[in-house]
Design an enzyme around this catalytic site. Structure first.
Site, PDB file in Angstrom:
ATOM      1  N   ASP A  69       0.993  -1.145   0.198  1.00  0.00           N
ATOM      2  CA  ASP A  69      -0.040  -0.046  -0.157  1.00  0.00           C
ATOM      3  C   ASP A  69       0.968   1.403  -0.015  1.00  0.00           C
ATOM      4  O   ASP A  69       1.752   1.448   0.776  1.00  0.00           O
ATOM      5  CB  ASP A  69      -1.037   0.015   1.349  1.00  0.00           C
ATOM      6  CG  ASP A  69      -1.763   1.265   1.311  1.00  0.00           C
ATOM      7  OD1 ASP A  69      -2.377   1.303   0.373  1.00  0.00           O
ATOM      8  OD2 ASP A  69      -2.150   1.610   2.417  1.00  0.00           O
ATOM      9  N   THR A 102      -3.286   4.966  -3.872  1.00  0.00           N
ATOM     10  CA  THR A 102      -2.369   5.867  -3.168  1.00  0.00           C
ATOM     11  C   THR A 102      -0.911   5.922  -3.813  1.00  0.00           C
ATOM     12  O   THR A 102      -0.113   6.746  -4.028  1.00  0.00           O
ATOM     13  CB  THR A 102      -2.068   5.331  -1.713  1.00  0.00           C
ATOM     14  OG1 THR A 102      -2.067   4.059  -1.748  1.00  0.00           O
ATOM     15  CG2 THR A 102      -3.280   5.795  -0.836  1.00  0.00           C
ATOM     16  N   THR A 103      -0.534   4.602  -4.723  1.00  0.00           N
ATOM     17  CA  THR A 103       0.584   4.234  -5.150  1.00  0.00           C
ATOM     18  C   THR A 103       0.463   5.243  -6.565  1.00  0.00           C
ATOM     19  O   THR A 103       1.476   5.798  -7.152  1.00  0.00           O
ATOM     20  CB  THR A 103       0.990   3.087  -5.323  1.00  0.00           C
ATOM     21  OG1 THR A 103       0.523   1.990  -4.394  1.00  0.00           O
ATOM     22  CG2 THR A 103       2.460   2.731  -5.753  1.00  0.00           C
ATOM     23  N   ASP A 404      -8.654  -0.667   2.113  1.00  0.00           N
ATOM     24  CA  ASP A 404      -8.667   0.005   0.868  1.00  0.00           C
ATOM     25  C   ASP A 404      -9.851  -0.682   0.074  1.00  0.00           C
ATOM     26  O   ASP A 404     -10.459   0.301  -0.557  1.00  0.00           O
ATOM     27  CB  ASP A 404      -7.473  -0.731   0.006  1.00  0.00           C
ATOM     28  CG  ASP A 404      -6.352   0.312   0.232  1.00  0.00           C
ATOM     29  OD1 ASP A 404      -6.268   0.971   1.193  1.00  0.00           O
ATOM     30  OD2 ASP A 404      -5.204   0.238  -0.439  1.00  0.00           O
TER      31      ASP A 404
END
Length: 536
Positions: A69, A102-103, A404
């Site tokens: 994550d 998020t990446t 997530d």
């Protein structure tokens, strides 16, 4: 004749060198900011996508975390450079807004910064670059909205597809068929019909328990406590038709307010004290029993022991099941679920403040025990997920992945649109922005064209992480999009380009739009900085 010329020359040179030195510093600071921010982006780039690698983070305290994550990785990184810290904040804000991607957001920001570097080297002013970026991001959001497919909350399959897409890039991807429906059901069960757009994820409680595998994870309609029933005096461990009280007072003899010792000289006095204690506790328990209550959840107490051995003994005799040391933070969740009120004083102990359930029992799970409360009457809009795992690392990662997936479903509740995944929207954006740049004039068109190129980093990285040939894949992808196949994307499993919507690789619109708007905002911020002043 020569002498005046000699006098003039040094002045011209000095003014030139002064202005030159000035700009050099600004450029250096801007470049160092961009370089350090890009290095942060490159650190998480390899963990993008379903075939992305995982990172093992070893903290100073010796704790080890294995995760995929982006937000978790960057959060744990000790980043000292101020501009690079902005990228960490960027992934945090994406985590808050959308929960997933998020990446992606950091990788996009890194690619935009790389293009900005090239533009600045060509001598374009940072303000111009920043303004064109803003225009491009607005246009990009429009293009994405045009591509999106509306989805209904009643269409459970679509929700499960998008949740499993989010889970596919995680360590626990092989369990996505189990975790995705759990995520969807738990979010749908906490949606309030009066406020259909808002989902509070605090209403979904995740309880982790070591032992078993992730396959044993289950959704519990009710409450689960990661605690044992207090067995000290042989009280009941299973109660049917339970009447549950959540109490915030102590069932133990009172103490003086200040530290003081009472000296007792003879035994008769001592017996009197003990007798008083006994009577005090008994009268409390009689009041509790009078309301028909047979399950007590006792909040952890700081001042003195919430229960003593004596009170536990009497409670066991009264056939009342006791769960002690309930955390302060859980009280709100418990009362919401049981639809009861917390009781802070024995005088206020009334039947209408109790919660009702069909069954409260202690269940053995793995190496420990948990208390389950099921069949709650008038159950509040909350739900509990019991996550299992073979070791602590898997357990923590399963919790993060589930979070997530819950966020993805929440995005769909907020904004009921889906778009394709697998690099399809990015390539389409790149194509349409490139076409739009040709219509514009001057520097803007030049800047927007390079931003269009920057968006290709997502499909490029996806292909690279999957071990495919990135250049061939991205070229082929461009070709397919130019022929009008909007939903063509990289199918990582087959290693070729297919219609990604048919492969069920979908993500909420909110994830992509917020990733692009947040990334451009962050990059514009970094571009506008031309000096760092340290204050001691």
């Amino acid at each position: 004749m020569a002498s005046p010329a000699v006098q003039v020359a040094p002045r011209a040179v000095s003014s030139k060198t002064e202005s030159y030195v000035d700009n050099k510093r600004k450029d250096d600071i801007r470049m160092s900011n961009i370089t350090s921010a890009r290095s942060v982006a490159d650190a998480v780039r390899t963990s993008l996508g379903p075939k992305g690698m995982d990172k093992m983070i070893s903290t100073a305290s010796g704790e080890v975390i294995i995760t995929n994550d982006g937000a978790t990785i960057l959060n744990k990184m000790e980043v000292l450079q101020p501009a690079a810290k902005m990228l960490v904040e960027l992934s945090k804000s994406q985590d808050v807004v959308a929960g997933d991607g998020t990446t992606t957001v950091v990788v996009i920001a890194g690619a935009l910064l790389k293009q900005c570097q090239t533009l600045l080297h060509s001598g374009i002013h940072p303000t111009l670059v920043s303004d064109s970026l803003h225009k491009a991001s607005l246009k990009a959001v429009e293009i994405l909205a045009a591509m999106a497919v509306p989805v209904e909350l009643s269409d459970r399959d679509s929700l499960v597809k998008s949740a499993s897409t989010s889970l596919n890039s995680k360590v626990v991807s092989q369990y996505s068929s189990l975790l995705a429906p759990i995520a969807v059901d738990s979010v749908l069960s906490v949606v309030d019909p009066h406020k259909p757009d808002l989902v509070d994820l605090r209403d979904v409680k995740i309880v982790k328990k070591l032992g078993g595998t992730v396959d044993d994870t289950e959704l519990v309609k009710g409450l689960v406590f990661d605690k044992k029933v207090s067995h000290s005096a042989g009280g009941p461990t299973r109660v049917e038709n339970a009447k549950i009280a959540v109490i915030q007072f102590q069932i133990s003899p009172p103490k003086t307010d200040i530290e003081q010792s009472i000296v007792v000289s003879d035994y008769t006095q001592m017996d009197r004290i003990l007798k008083e204690e006994r009577n005090y506790i008994l009268s409390m328990i009689k009041k509790i029993k009078a309301t028909g209550c047979n399950v007590l959840l006792i909040q952890k107490s700081i001042l003195r022991d919430a229960v003593t051995d004596l009170s536990l003994h009497y409670l066991a005799k009264a056939k009342i099941l006791v769960v002690k040391d309930v955390e302060r933070d859980d009280i709100e969740f418990i009362t919401k679920t049981l639809n009861c009120l917390p009781i802070s004083n024995i005088e206020h102990f009334r039947a209408e403040k109790l919660g009702y359930a069909d069954l409260v029992e202690e269940v053995s799970i793995g190496d420990g025990k948990v208390v389950k409360i099921t069949g709650i009457k008038d159950v509040g809009r909350t739900t509990t997920v019991l996550v299992r795992g073979s070791n602590q690392l898997v357990l923590d990662e399963a919790e993060r992945s589930l979070h997530d997936a819950l966020c993805v479903v929440r995005c769909l509740v907020n904004k009921k649109f889906l778009i394709a995944g697998g690099g399809a929207p990015e390539i389409e954006l790149s194509r349409q922005l490139g076409a739009w740049a040709k219509v514009l004039q001057g520097m803007e068109s030049y800047c927007i064209r390079s931003f269009a190129e920057a968006l290709e980093v997502i499909p490029y990285t996806l292909a690279e992480n999957a071990g495919l040939n990135p250049i061939a894949i991205v070229t082929e992808l461009r070709n397919r999009h130019a022929q009008g196949e909007i939903n063509a994307g990289i199918n990582v499993r087959k290693g070729q380009i297919t219609n990604i919507l048919e492969e069920n690789v979908v993500q909420p619109l909110l994830v992509s739009t917020s990733a692009i708007t947040l990334a451009t905002e962050c990059v514009r911020m970094i571009l506008k900085i031309d000096d760092i002043v340290t204050v001691r």
